[in-house]
Design a protein around this motif. Structure first.
Motif, mmCIF file in Angstrom:
data_model
loop_
_atom_site.group_PDB
_atom_site.id
_atom_site.type_symbol
_atom_site.label_atom_id
_atom_site.label_comp_id
_atom_site.label_asym_id
_atom_site.label_seq_id
_atom_site.Cartn_x
_atom_site.Cartn_y
_atom_site.Cartn_z
ATOM 1 N N LEU A 198 36.501 28.317 37.265
ATOM 2 C CA LEU A 198 35.866 27.282 37.469
ATOM 3 C C LEU A 198 37.058 26.080 38.203
ATOM 4 N N ALA A 199 37.013 25.696 39.500
ATOM 5 C CA ALA A 199 37.870 24.896 40.139
ATOM 6 C C ALA A 199 37.273 23.528 39.914
ATOM 7 N N THR A 200 38.104 22.588 39.384
ATOM 8 C CA THR A 200 37.345 21.127 39.165
ATOM 9 C C THR A 200 38.506 20.226 40.357
ATOM 10 N N GLU A 203 38.429 16.835 45.796
ATOM 11 C CA GLU A 203 39.284 17.285 47.104
ATOM 12 C C GLU A 203 39.140 18.440 47.357
ATOM 13 N N LEU A 204 38.548 19.413 46.704
ATOM 14 C CA LEU A 204 38.664 20.764 46.927
ATOM 15 C C LEU A 204 37.408 21.054 48.084
ATOM 16 N N LEU A 205 37.794 22.099 48.938
ATOM 17 C CA LEU A 205 36.902 22.489 49.768
ATOM 18 C C LEU A 205 36.841 24.166 49.635
ATOM 19 N N THR A 215 41.531 16.082 52.004
ATOM 20 C CA THR A 215 41.175 17.517 51.335
ATOM 21 C C THR A 215 41.885 18.513 51.275
ATOM 22 N N ILE A 216 41.723 19.780 50.611
ATOM 23 C CA ILE A 216 42.668 20.840 50.749
ATOM 24 C C ILE A 216 41.667 21.741 50.436
ATOM 25 N N ARG A 217 41.898 23.091 50.756
ATOM 26 C CA ARG A 217 41.093 24.261 50.181
ATOM 27 C C ARG A 217 41.331 24.547 48.859
ATOM 28 N N ASP A 218 40.368 25.054 48.135
ATOM 29 C CA ASP A 218 40.684 25.525 46.750
ATOM 30 C C ASP A 218 41.423 26.812 46.959
ATOM 31 N N SER A 219 42.550 26.934 46.332
ATOM 32 C CA SER A 219 43.351 28.151 46.528
ATOM 33 C C SER A 219 43.521 28.665 45.041
ATOM 34 N N ASN A 220 43.121 27.814 44.117
ATOM 35 C CA ASN A 220 43.483 28.316 42.831
ATOM 36 C C ASN A 220 42.510 29.377 42.357
ATOM 37 N N SER A 221 41.094 28.958 42.775
ATOM 38 C CA SER A 221 40.055 30.070 42.373
ATOM 39 C C SER A 221 40.339 31.508 42.531
ATOM 40 N N THR A 265 40.662 25.029 36.204
ATOM 41 C CA THR A 265 42.013 24.595 36.905
ATOM 42 C C THR A 265 41.667 23.042 37.550
ATOM 43 N N GLY A 266 42.690 22.341 37.060
ATOM 44 C CA GLY A 266 42.606 20.919 37.617
ATOM 45 C C GLY A 266 42.175 20.125 36.516
ATOM 46 N N GLY A 267 42.470 18.751 36.557
ATOM 47 C CA GLY A 267 41.934 17.608 35.588
ATOM 48 C C GLY A 267 42.214 17.739 34.382
ATOM 49 N N VAL A 268 43.613 18.096 34.019
ATOM 50 C CA VAL A 268 44.001 18.104 32.573
ATOM 51 C C VAL A 268 44.998 16.993 32.328
ATOM 52 N N SER A 269 45.448 16.345 33.414
ATOM 53 C CA SER A 269 46.667 15.246 33.188
ATOM 54 C C SER A 269 45.925 13.918 32.718
ATOM 55 N N VAL A 270 46.530 12.608 32.989
ATOM 56 C CA VAL A 270 46.274 11.618 32.470
ATOM 57 C C VAL A 270 45.702 10.713 33.536
ATOM 58 N N GLY A 330 45.881 21.698 37.771
ATOM 59 C CA GLY A 330 45.587 21.816 39.149
ATOM 60 C C GLY A 330 46.701 22.286 39.828
ATOM 61 N N ASN A 331 47.870 21.784 39.828
ATOM 62 C CA ASN A 331 48.934 22.355 40.613
ATOM 63 C C ASN A 331 49.069 23.699 40.633
ATOM 64 N N PRO A 332 49.215 24.280 41.896
ATOM 65 C CA PRO A 332 49.197 25.715 41.903
ATOM 66 C C PRO A 332 50.271 26.444 41.370
ATOM 67 N N GLY A 333 51.394 25.803 41.162
ATOM 68 C CA GLY A 333 52.765 26.425 40.718
ATOM 69 C C GLY A 333 52.485 26.493 38.956
ATOM 70 N N ALA A 334 52.006 25.554 38.491
ATOM 71 C CA ALA A 334 51.655 25.078 37.023
ATOM 72 C C ALA A 334 50.330 26.228 36.604
ATOM 73 N N CYS A 335 49.515 26.183 37.434
ATOM 74 C CA CYS A 335 48.145 27.092 37.310
ATOM 75 C C CYS A 335 48.737 28.800 37.068
ATOM 76 N N LYS A 401 58.687 23.662 43.325
ATOM 77 C CA LYS A 401 58.006 22.606 42.620
ATOM 78 C C LYS A 401 56.504 22.980 42.062
ATOM 79 N N SER A 402 56.175 22.588 41.045
ATOM 80 C CA SER A 402 54.674 22.532 40.825
ATOM 81 C C SER A 402 53.528 22.452 41.588
ATOM 82 N N SER A 403 53.680 21.678 42.813
ATOM 83 C CA SER A 403 52.758 21.374 43.506
ATOM 84 C C SER A 403 52.860 22.304 44.737
HETATM 85 N N1 LIG Z 1 51.086 9.710 35.390
HETATM 86 C C1 LIG Z 1 51.247 11.215 35.133
HETATM 87 N N2 LIG Z 1 50.789 11.941 36.225
HETATM 88 C C2 LIG Z 1 50.981 13.278 36.195
HETATM 89 C C3 LIG Z 1 51.414 13.841 34.768
HETATM 90 C C4 LIG Z 1 51.845 12.940 33.907
HETATM 91 O O1 LIG Z 1 52.211 13.622 32.805
HETATM 92 N N3 LIG Z 1 51.763 11.589 33.980
HETATM 93 N N4 LIG Z 1 51.471 15.005 34.858
HETATM 94 C C5 LIG Z 1 51.699 15.637 36.160
HETATM 95 C C6 LIG Z 1 51.604 17.236 35.959
HETATM 96 S S1 LIG Z 1 53.169 17.822 35.124
HETATM 97 C C7 LIG Z 1 50.727 18.027 36.615
HETATM 98 S S2 LIG Z 1 50.980 19.766 36.705
HETATM 99 C C8 LIG Z 1 49.620 17.474 37.139
HETATM 100 C C9 LIG Z 1 48.485 18.134 36.377
HETATM 101 O O2 LIG Z 1 47.535 17.771 37.315
HETATM 102 P P1 LIG Z 1 46.018 18.313 36.842
HETATM 103 O O3 LIG Z 1 46.169 19.550 35.929
HETATM 104 O O4 LIG Z 1 45.166 17.073 36.361
HETATM 105 O O5 LIG Z 1 45.294 18.551 38.248
HETATM 106 P P2 LIG Z 1 44.592 17.560 39.390
HETATM 107 O O6 LIG Z 1 44.755 16.193 39.124
HETATM 108 O O7 LIG Z 1 43.249 18.084 39.552
HETATM 109 O O8 LIG Z 1 45.403 18.248 40.525
HETATM 110 C C10 LIG Z 1 46.837 18.117 40.612
HETATM 111 C C11 LIG Z 1 47.181 18.479 42.170
HETATM 112 O O9 LIG Z 1 46.684 20.000 42.247
HETATM 113 C C12 LIG Z 1 45.864 20.203 43.343
HETATM 114 N N5 LIG Z 1 44.752 21.195 43.137
HETATM 115 C C13 LIG Z 1 43.954 20.843 42.163
HETATM 116 N N6 LIG Z 1 42.933 21.950 42.090
HETATM 117 C C14 LIG Z 1 43.483 22.762 43.093
HETATM 118 C C15 LIG Z 1 42.911 24.117 43.546
HETATM 119 N N7 LIG Z 1 41.785 24.716 42.828
HETATM 120 N N8 LIG Z 1 43.370 24.659 44.561
HETATM 121 C C16 LIG Z 1 44.560 23.992 45.214
HETATM 122 N N9 LIG Z 1 44.902 22.846 44.651
HETATM 123 C C17 LIG Z 1 44.600 22.278 43.767
HETATM 124 C C18 LIG Z 1 45.400 18.943 43.545
HETATM 125 O O10 LIG Z 1 44.867 18.509 44.717
HETATM 126 C C19 LIG Z 1 46.699 18.004 43.226
HETATM 127 O O11 LIG Z 1 47.457 17.848 44.244
HETATM 128 O O12 LIG Z 1 49.636 16.046 37.025
HETATM 129 C C20 LIG Z 1 50.932 15.555 37.225
HETATM 130 N N10 LIG Z 1 50.490 14.049 36.931
#
Ligand SMILES: Nc1nc2c(c(=O)[nH]1)N[C@H]1C(S)=C(S)[C@@H](COP(=O)(O)OP(=O)(O)OC[C@H]3O[C@@H](n4cnc5c(N)ncnc54)[C@H](O)[C@@H]3O)O[C@H]1N2
Ligand code: MOO
Ligand SMILES: [Mg+2]
Length: 437
Positions: A198-200, A203-205, A215-221, A265-270, A330-335, A401-403
């Motif tokens: 499940l992708a959260t 911004e995901l298309l 917006t971006i396309r959902d690549s994590n799913s 995936t996504g939505g686990v940060s602060v 949500g960051n693809p590298g972290a995912c 990078k994680s992103s």
């Molecule tokens: N103030 C702070 N900001 C952030 C921190 C922090 O500690 N303090 N941590 C950073 C780190 S490390 C990471 S990793 C990211 C974690 O982000 P989330 O898990 O909450 O993910 P999102 O906010 O939803 O998205 C992050 C990034 O990834 C893109 N994304 C999300 N889902 C998808 C998908 N299905 N396919 C492709 N890309 C996706 C999204 O558009 C965002 O660009 O948080 C940092 N911030």
């Protein structure tokens, strides 16, 4: 806008990555079993020990096309003075000889044929000459044959009842050959764990949609679903959801009803819209400190909501209704890295893999280029691996990078850079976690 009340969103204790993986593995028990036809068992994991149903080979078997003889009859044979033996018949593979080999006789035999009674050696055709003597077929043997020569003895490879493979063994083509040999027409394997994805993210298309501003396309799913399938799971892609806590909670409930593991995936940060962090926190956060590898699946609990790793530090995991929920960043590298550390091991464990083999496999390599950045957490750096003069080298990839996604498809491994260091110089010996090919 949904507000996450209070300061607790920042109140997260980072657990070491190995400890976090063990917490997940402690909650991922070997799961359901099923029986599949042998021809469909490659890539599956055995659910029970397999054993040899008979001695192997089951009978004394010729390893060559030649003549079955009594070795004593050939003891004096030389090219000048061959042993001359009367040919009493022939036996092909699949046949049984109609006569025994008595002194002074031999029997023609083909590779895989059952060695006739009385014979204790097989001489290859190339070392013999066929002639007629008094109208009777005879064979001339030009060299002494040793007892047992060119005969596979019954039970020399396997004894009836001896264990072949343990439960949890990943079945490769060679395993199937042995299972076929011992009559396993159907095989008990672990069922493929069902992994809901499940992708959260508002911004995901969908992949097919044209990009709109912001917006971006959902690549994590698709990546996570493919990684799950590659690990032996059946992926259940459940699509995308906007960052709405109620909608995501409902979707999680539905996913838990049909899956063994739910990966989000996504939505686990602060951030203000990081609703997965809030949902995970809602699962008995007070039990976090007590969570241990021995905890059962009986009670809902948060396993961790921060890991001392980069990328993927906000990765979280919980046990809910006896199922694992793994919330990847949500960051693809972290995912990607979070999947390798937590999701793949859980999938392997549910298919009976031992804990040690479920964890990522590590090798040692020479670091080709200095990694300068220090970090309070361990880092996992995507790398290419190659062998030069027998030595494994790790050549870190750019765009790591994680992103960033660019280096994910090229990565053979993840270099493990220890925490607290100021990086590592080129030439250092580093641990590298191997990625699936
Ligand atoms: N103030 C702070 N900001 C952030 C921190 C922090 O500690 N303090 N941590 C950073 C780190 S490390 C990471 S990793 C990211 C974690 O982000 P989330 O898990 O909450 O993910 P999102 O906010 O939803 O998205 C992050 C990034 O990834 C893109 N994304 C999300 N889902 C998808 C998908 N299905 N396919 C492709 N890309 C996706 C999204 O558009 C965002 O660009 O948080 C940092 N911030
Ligand atoms: O820990 Mo976040 O995953 O990359 O940068
Ligand atoms: Mg976020």
């Amino acid at each position: 806008m949904q507000e996450l009340q209070g300061s607790s969103r920042f109140d997260r204790r980072a657990v070491k990555v190995d400890e976090a993986a063990r917490l997940v593995l402690g909650a991922a028990m070997p799961g359901r079993r099923e029986s599949v036809p042998l021809g469909q068992a490659a890539g599956r994991r055995l659910a029970e020990q397999a054993s040899a149903s008979c001695d192997w080979p089951p009978f004394a078997r010729s390893g060559l096309d030649g003549y079955a003889v009594r070795s004593a009859d050939t003891a004096q044979a030389t090219p000048q003075s061959p042993a001359v033996l009367r040919v009493v018949g022939a036996v092909a593979a699949g046949e049984l000889a109609r006569a025994a080999v008595v002194p002074g006789t031999a029997m023609r035999i083909m590779t895989g044929g059952a060695v006739p009674e009385g014979a204790d050696a097989v001489v290859m055709l190339e070392q013999t000459a066929d002639t007629l003597e008094n109208g009777q077929p005879v064979v001339r043997v030009k060299r002494a044959a040793g007892p047992g020569q060119n005969i596979a003895q019954p039970g020399e490879e396997f004894r009836r009842g001896s264990p072949l493979f343990e439960a949890g063994t990943l079945l490769r083509p060679g395993h199937l050959a042995l299972l076929a040999t011992f009559g396993y027409a159907d095989v008990a394997v672990y069922a493929r764990p069902r992994v809901a994805v499940l992708a959260t993210g508002a911004e995901l298309l969908p992949v097919a949609a044209p990009l709109a501003p912001g917006t971006i396309r959902d690549s994590n799913s698709v990546m996570v679903a493919a990684m799950a399938e590659q690990s032996g799971a059946a992926a259940l892609p459940l699509g995308r959801l906007a960052d709405d806590r109620d909608a995501v909670t409902d979707a999680l409930e539905a996913a838990l009803a049909q899956a063994d593991i739910v990966v989000t995936t996504g939505g686990v940060s602060v951030g203000d819209y990081d609703i997965m962090a809030a949902i995970m926190r809602g699962w008995a956060p007070d039990r976090l400190a007590e969570a241990s590898v021995n905890s059962s699946l009986a009670e809902d609990r948060l396993l961790f909501n921060k890991v001392a790793m980069r990328p993927g530090s906000p990765t979280s995991a919980a046990v809910v209704k006896g199922k694992l929920v793994i919330a990847l960043s949500g960051n693809p590298g972290a995912c990607f890295v979070g999947f390798e550390w937590f999701v793949r091991p859980a999938i392997l464990r549910m298919q009976g893999a031992a804990i040690e083999t479920a964890l990522p496999e590590a090798v040692t390599a020479v670091l080709d280029a200095a990694y300068e950045k220090g970090s309070p957490h361990e880092r996992f750096v995507r790398t290419r691996l190659y062998v030069e003069q027998g030595v494994l080298h790790a050549d870190p990839l750019a765009f790591g990078k994680s992103s960033m996604m660019a280096s994910i498809p090229d990565a053979d491994g993840l270099i493990r850079i220890p925490s607290g260091s100021s990086g590592l110089p080129a030439g250092s010996l580093v641990e590298v976690l191997l990625l699936q090919g």
